[in-house]
Design a protein around this motif. Structure first.
Motif, PDB file in Angstrom:
ATOM      1  N   GLU A 137       0.835  -1.201   0.000  1.00  0.00           N
ATOM      2  CA  GLU A 137       0.000   0.000   0.000  1.00  0.00           C
ATOM      3  C   GLU A 137       0.872   1.255   0.000  1.00  0.00           C
ATOM      4  N   GLN A 138       0.418   2.251  -0.722  1.00  0.00           N
ATOM      5  CA  GLN A 138       1.046   3.573  -0.765  1.00  0.00           C
ATOM      6  C   GLN A 138       2.545   3.476  -1.054  1.00  0.00           C
ATOM      7  N   ALA A 139       2.907   2.631  -2.001  1.00  0.00           N
ATOM      8  CA  ALA A 139       4.306   2.438  -2.379  1.00  0.00           C
ATOM      9  C   ALA A 139       4.680   3.430  -3.464  1.00  0.00           C
ATOM     10  N   THR A 140       4.711   4.703  -3.092  1.00  0.00           N
ATOM     11  CA  THR A 140       4.938   5.753  -4.081  1.00  0.00           C
ATOM     12  C   THR A 140       6.091   6.689  -3.729  1.00  0.00           C
ATOM     13  N   ASP A 141       6.700   6.516  -2.560  1.00  0.00           N
ATOM     14  CA  ASP A 141       7.760   7.432  -2.127  1.00  0.00           C
ATOM     15  C   ASP A 141       9.083   6.698  -1.939  1.00  0.00           C
ATOM     16  N   THR A 142      10.153   7.477  -2.001  1.00  0.00           N
ATOM     17  CA  THR A 142      11.474   6.945  -1.690  1.00  0.00           C
ATOM     18  C   THR A 142      12.117   7.814  -0.623  1.00  0.00           C
ATOM     19  N   LEU A 143      13.124   7.273   0.003  1.00  0.00           N
ATOM     20  CA  LEU A 143      13.876   7.972   1.044  1.00  0.00           C
ATOM     21  C   LEU A 143      15.337   7.618   0.874  1.00  0.00           C
ATOM     22  N   ARG A 144      16.187   8.618   0.930  1.00  0.00           N
ATOM     23  CA  ARG A 144      17.630   8.379   0.914  1.00  0.00           C
ATOM     24  C   ARG A 144      18.148   8.688   2.310  1.00  0.00           C
ATOM     25  N   CYS A 145      18.729   7.666   2.941  1.00  0.00           N
ATOM     26  CA  CYS A 145      19.272   7.862   4.283  1.00  0.00           C
ATOM     27  C   CYS A 145      20.396   6.862   4.530  1.00  0.00           C
ATOM     28  N   ASP A 146      21.093   7.056   5.616  1.00  0.00           N
ATOM     29  CA  ASP A 146      22.157   6.151   6.029  1.00  0.00           C
ATOM     30  C   ASP A 146      21.496   4.905   6.622  1.00  0.00           C
ATOM     31  N   PRO A 147      21.797   3.718   6.122  1.00  0.00           N
ATOM     32  CA  PRO A 147      21.213   2.497   6.699  1.00  0.00           C
ATOM     33  C   PRO A 147      21.486   2.362   8.196  1.00  0.00           C
ATOM     34  N   ALA A 148      22.545   2.968   8.687  1.00  0.00           N
ATOM     35  CA  ALA A 148      22.858   2.925  10.119  1.00  0.00           C
ATOM     36  C   ALA A 148      21.839   3.710  10.939  1.00  0.00           C
ATOM     37  N   ASP A 149      21.000   4.537  10.290  1.00  0.00           N
ATOM     38  CA  ASP A 149      19.935   5.249  11.006  1.00  0.00           C
ATOM     39  C   ASP A 149      18.876   4.287  11.529  1.00  0.00           C
ATOM     40  N   PHE A 150      18.783   3.098  10.932  1.00  0.00           N
ATOM     41  CA  PHE A 150      17.838   2.082  11.387  1.00  0.00           C
ATOM     42  C   PHE A 150      18.476   1.343  12.567  1.00  0.00           C
ATOM     43  N   GLN A 151      17.774   1.301  13.684  1.00  0.00           N
ATOM     44  CA  GLN A 151      18.302   0.707  14.913  1.00  0.00           C
ATOM     45  C   GLN A 151      17.431  -0.450  15.385  1.00  0.00           C
ATOM     46  N   PRO A 152      18.024  -1.450  16.063  1.00  0.00           N
ATOM     47  CA  PRO A 152      17.212  -2.547  16.612  1.00  0.00           C
ATOM     48  C   PRO A 152      16.145  -1.993  17.553  1.00  0.00           C
ATOM     49  N   GLN A 200       8.176  12.139  11.077  1.00  0.00           N
ATOM     50  CA  GLN A 200       6.882  11.491  10.843  1.00  0.00           C
ATOM     51  C   GLN A 200       6.648  10.286  11.761  1.00  0.00           C
ATOM     52  N   GLY A 201       7.613   9.928  12.568  1.00  0.00           N
ATOM     53  CA  GLY A 201       7.474   8.783  13.470  1.00  0.00           C
ATOM     54  C   GLY A 201       8.470   7.694  13.136  1.00  0.00           C
ATOM     55  N   LEU A 202       8.079   6.456  13.399  1.00  0.00           N
ATOM     56  CA  LEU A 202       8.963   5.312  13.172  1.00  0.00           C
ATOM     57  C   LEU A 202       8.698   4.674  11.815  1.00  0.00           C
ATOM     58  N   MET A 203       9.759   4.172  11.217  1.00  0.00           N
ATOM     59  CA  MET A 203       9.701   3.439   9.954  1.00  0.00           C
ATOM     60  C   MET A 203      10.501   2.165  10.144  1.00  0.00           C
ATOM     61  N   GLN A 204       9.969   1.035   9.690  1.00  0.00           N
ATOM     62  CA  GLN A 204      10.648  -0.244   9.886  1.00  0.00           C
ATOM     63  C   GLN A 204      11.144  -0.802   8.559  1.00  0.00           C
ATOM     64  N   TRP A 205      12.356  -1.326   8.584  1.00  0.00           N
ATOM     65  CA  TRP A 205      13.012  -1.910   7.422  1.00  0.00           C
ATOM     66  C   TRP A 205      12.545  -3.356   7.284  1.00  0.00           C
ATOM     67  N   ILE A 206      12.103  -3.737   6.094  1.00  0.00           N
ATOM     68  CA  ILE A 206      11.664  -5.098   5.819  1.00  0.00           C
ATOM     69  C   ILE A 206      12.810  -5.855   5.150  1.00  0.00           C
ATOM     70  N   GLY A 207      13.170  -7.006   5.708  1.00  0.00           N
ATOM     71  CA  GLY A 207      14.217  -7.849   5.135  1.00  0.00           C
ATOM     72  C   GLY A 207      13.626  -8.813   4.116  1.00  0.00           C
ATOM     73  N   VAL A 208      13.855  -8.563   2.852  1.00  0.00           N
ATOM     74  CA  VAL A 208      13.259  -9.355   1.766  1.00  0.00           C
ATOM     75  C   VAL A 208      13.630 -10.833   1.876  1.00  0.00           C
ATOM     76  N   GLY A 209      14.873 -11.147   2.186  1.00  0.00           N
ATOM     77  CA  GLY A 209      15.315 -12.534   2.248  1.00  0.00           C
ATOM     78  C   GLY A 209      14.651 -13.347   3.344  1.00  0.00           C
ATOM     79  N   ASP A 210      14.044 -12.672   4.325  1.00  0.00           N
ATOM     80  CA  ASP A 210      13.414 -13.356   5.457  1.00  0.00           C
ATOM     81  C   ASP A 210      11.890 -13.407   5.365  1.00  0.00           C
ATOM     82  N   LEU A 211      11.320 -13.040   4.233  1.00  0.00           N
ATOM     83  CA  LEU A 211       9.865 -12.966   4.114  1.00  0.00           C
ATOM     84  C   LEU A 211       9.158 -14.320   4.173  1.00  0.00           C
TER      85      LEU A 211
END
Length: 174
Positions: A109-124, A143-154
């Motif tokens: 859903e709503q897969a229309t935006d991109t974000l460029r950031c340092d992957p290290a910004d994502f924390q456990p 805007q709050g929290l955003m979670q990274w989805i690991g494709v290989g673990d789906l």
């Protein structure tokens, strides 16, 4: 601009990665853009019998049968809403280093935006969610929290066997 400042800007830019941002309900998630093969509009799918409810079906794309999962249904048990911004995203699914990458379709859903950031910004986030190993670290912004989805673990091994039976090792095929 000095050479040192210019080099510093190149190093800072090199650390950043591009992510495809999407939503499940009101929550934001991200996929690393290098794992995304194509973003397509939703299209009709052929259902697959005897698969989990979150396996949406298959479709033919450039001569290849591509299995599709509904990430909203997988994560929270409710199918993605049919919106104009709901997309069928082809990702390069590679669960193990010795397995060639295969296309896997994701309804997002709503897969229309991109974000460029340092992957290290994502924390456990401090939880060991073994039921959903694909839910990776989180990033906080205005805007709050955003979670990274690991494709290989789906996919679980059982579902991977159903959808990609030709990827089995000789031991698994027995």
């Amino acid at each position: 601009m000095s050479d040192l400042a210019a080099k510093g800007g190149v190093v800072a830019a090199a650390k950043k990665a591009l992510f495809l941002v999407f939503h499940i309900g009101t929550e934001r998630y991200a996929l690393k853009a290098t794992e995304v093969a194509e973003v397509l509009p939703r299209r009709p799918l052929k259902p697959i019998a005897h698969t989990p409810a979150w396996v949406a079906g298959i479709f033919a794309h450039r001569g290849v049968m591509v299995p599709v999962i509904d990430l909203s249904a997988l994560t929270f048990g409710s199918p993605a809403q049919a919106r104009t911004s709901t997309r069928l995203v082809l990702v390069n699914y590679r669960p193990e280093p010795w397995v060639d990458a295969r296309w896997l379709g994701l309804i997002l859903e709503q897969a229309t935006d991109t974000l460029r950031c340092d992957p290290a910004d994502f924390q456990p986030y401090g939880l060991d969610n073994r039921q959903a190993p694909y839910l990776g670290p989180v990033r906080e912004d205005e805007q709050g929290l955003m979670q990274w989805i690991g494709v290989g673990d789906l996919l679980t091994a059982q579902v991977r066997t159903l959808l990609f039976s030709d990827d089995l090792t000789p031991q698994e095929a027995r």
